[in-house]
Design a protein around this motif. Structure first.
Motif, short mmCIF file in Angstrom:
data_model
loop_
_atom_site.label_atom_id
_atom_site.label_comp_id
_atom_site.label_asym_id
_atom_site.label_seq_id
_atom_site.Cartn_x
_atom_site.Cartn_y
_atom_site.Cartn_z
N GLU A 1 0.83 -1.21 0.00
CA GLU A 1 0.00 0.00 0.00
C GLU A 1 0.87 1.26 0.00
N ILE A 2 1.99 1.22 0.69
CA ILE A 2 2.91 2.38 0.67
C ILE A 2 3.45 2.59 -0.75
N LEU A 3 3.82 1.51 -1.42
CA LEU A 3 4.35 1.63 -2.79
C LEU A 3 3.26 2.08 -3.75
N ALA B 1 0.78 3.99 -2.91
CA ALA B 1 0.62 5.41 -2.59
C ALA B 1 1.76 6.23 -3.17
N ALA B 2 2.98 5.70 -3.12
CA ALA B 2 4.14 6.41 -3.69
C ALA B 2 3.95 6.61 -5.20
N THR B 3 3.41 5.61 -5.86
CA THR B 3 3.14 5.73 -7.29
C THR B 3 2.14 6.85 -7.55
N ARG B 4 1.09 6.91 -6.73
CA ARG B 4 0.09 7.97 -6.91
C ARG B 4 0.68 9.35 -6.67
N VAL B 5 1.50 9.49 -5.63
CA VAL B 5 2.10 10.79 -5.32
C VAL B 5 3.05 11.22 -6.44
N ILE B 6 3.88 10.29 -6.93
CA ILE B 6 4.79 10.61 -8.03
C ILE B 6 4.01 11.00 -9.27
N THR B 7 2.89 10.31 -9.52
CA THR B 7 2.05 10.62 -10.67
C THR B 7 1.54 12.05 -10.59
N ARG B 8 1.11 12.48 -9.40
CA ARG B 8 0.55 13.82 -9.23
C ARG B 8 1.60 14.91 -9.13
N ARG B 9 2.68 14.65 -8.41
CA ARG B 9 3.63 15.71 -8.07
C ARG B 9 5.03 15.53 -8.65
N GLY B 10 5.29 14.40 -9.29
CA GLY B 10 6.62 14.13 -9.80
C GLY B 10 7.54 13.63 -8.70
N ARG C 1 10.38 14.94 -7.70
CA ARG C 1 10.86 16.03 -6.83
C ARG C 1 9.81 16.45 -5.82
N GLY C 2 8.55 16.18 -6.14
CA GLY C 2 7.47 16.53 -5.22
C GLY C 2 7.14 15.46 -4.21
N LEU C 3 7.86 14.35 -4.25
CA LEU C 3 7.60 13.26 -3.30
C LEU C 3 8.17 13.62 -1.94
N ARG C 4 7.31 13.84 -0.98
CA ARG C 4 7.70 14.13 0.40
C ARG C 4 7.22 13.00 1.29
N VAL C 5 8.06 12.58 2.20
CA VAL C 5 7.72 11.43 3.05
C VAL C 5 6.46 11.70 3.86
N ALA C 6 6.29 12.92 4.34
CA ALA C 6 5.09 13.24 5.12
C ALA C 6 3.83 13.10 4.27
N ALA D 1 3.20 9.42 3.66
CA ALA D 1 2.61 8.79 4.84
C ALA D 1 1.12 9.08 4.92
N ALA D 2 0.73 10.32 4.66
CA ALA D 2 -0.69 10.69 4.69
C ALA D 2 -1.46 9.94 3.60
N GLU D 3 -0.87 9.87 2.42
CA GLU D 3 -1.52 9.17 1.29
C GLU D 3 -1.73 7.69 1.60
N ALA D 4 -0.72 7.08 2.24
CA ALA D 4 -0.79 5.64 2.56
C ALA D 4 -1.52 5.36 3.86
#
Length: 202
Positions: free
Chosen positions: A7-9, A11-20, A22-27, A30-33
């Motif tokens: 689920e974390i991975l 979520a990471a895919t979704r965040v990278i898709t939206r923000r790239g 460079r926009g991937l922030r751990v906080a 964590a919220a996304e996952a």
């Protein structure tokens, strides 16, 4: 892989898709996952680890959805199997859109990140090798170097067509026709047997 890690991975895919990348922030991840930042660091150690394993995740997910062609239809026709495997990268589904967008973002970031560049090169090599094997089955009289070169061209074209489709500058069906024409060209001309795979070769 544990459900939480998966689920974390995802979520990471979704965040990278939206923000790239460079926009991937751990906080934000964590919220996304729906987990704590400490759990993310427990599973992945650092940001580089998150990126490396997200790349592996999207590669494995692509392997799963490109294996969804109907083996009964293509069992006796390796050319149809090849075409279907490539075309399944142009499905209009959330999973494919996320995967293709995240792959493009990771590829762009690899220009400036040597570690990510190495990981991406390995993933690309694996993909090209798989397509070269399918080309070898579809055209057994060809040589391994020729199949490898064709696989490089087809996968590079597919990446470019995917970006144009996802960004709205190319209709998906036109992208599929262009890919079908490229497959036929790589194999030496027109192939009516591509029709069952839904390809119209202009």
């Amino acid at each position: 892989m544990s459900d939480r890690r998966t689920e974390i991975l995802r979520a990471a895919t979704r965040v990278i898709t939206r923000r790239g990348v460079r926009g991937l922030r751990v906080a934000e991840l964590a919220a996304e996952a729906g987990v704590s930042t400490s759990l993310i660091y427990y599973h992945f150690t650092d940001r580089a680890g998150i990126l490396r394993e997200t790349l592996e995740f999207i590669s494995e997910r692509a392997d799963r959805y490109t294996a969804q062609w109907d083996p009964g239809e293509a069992a006796d026709n390796p050319l149809t199997e090849l075409a279907q495997v490539l075309l399944l990268e142009l499905q209009d589904t959330v999973e494919v859109r996320e995967n293709s967008t995240a792959w493009g973002e990771l590829r762009a970031s690899a220009v400036f990140d040597a570690d990510l560049r190495v990981d991406l090169a390995k993933a690309t090599h694996t993909w090209v090798h798989e397509i070269a094997e399918l080309l070898g089955r579809a055209q057994p009289t060809g040589t391994a170097p020729a199949h490898a070169a064709s696989a490089e061209r087809l996968t590079a074209l597919l990446e470019g067509l995917s970006v144009r489709w996802l960004s709205g500058s190319l209709p998906r069906e036109h992208a599929r026709r262009l890919l079908g024409g490229a497959i036929a060209a790589e194999l030496g001309g027109r192939h009516p047997e591509l029709q069952p795979a839904g390809i119209t070769v202009d």
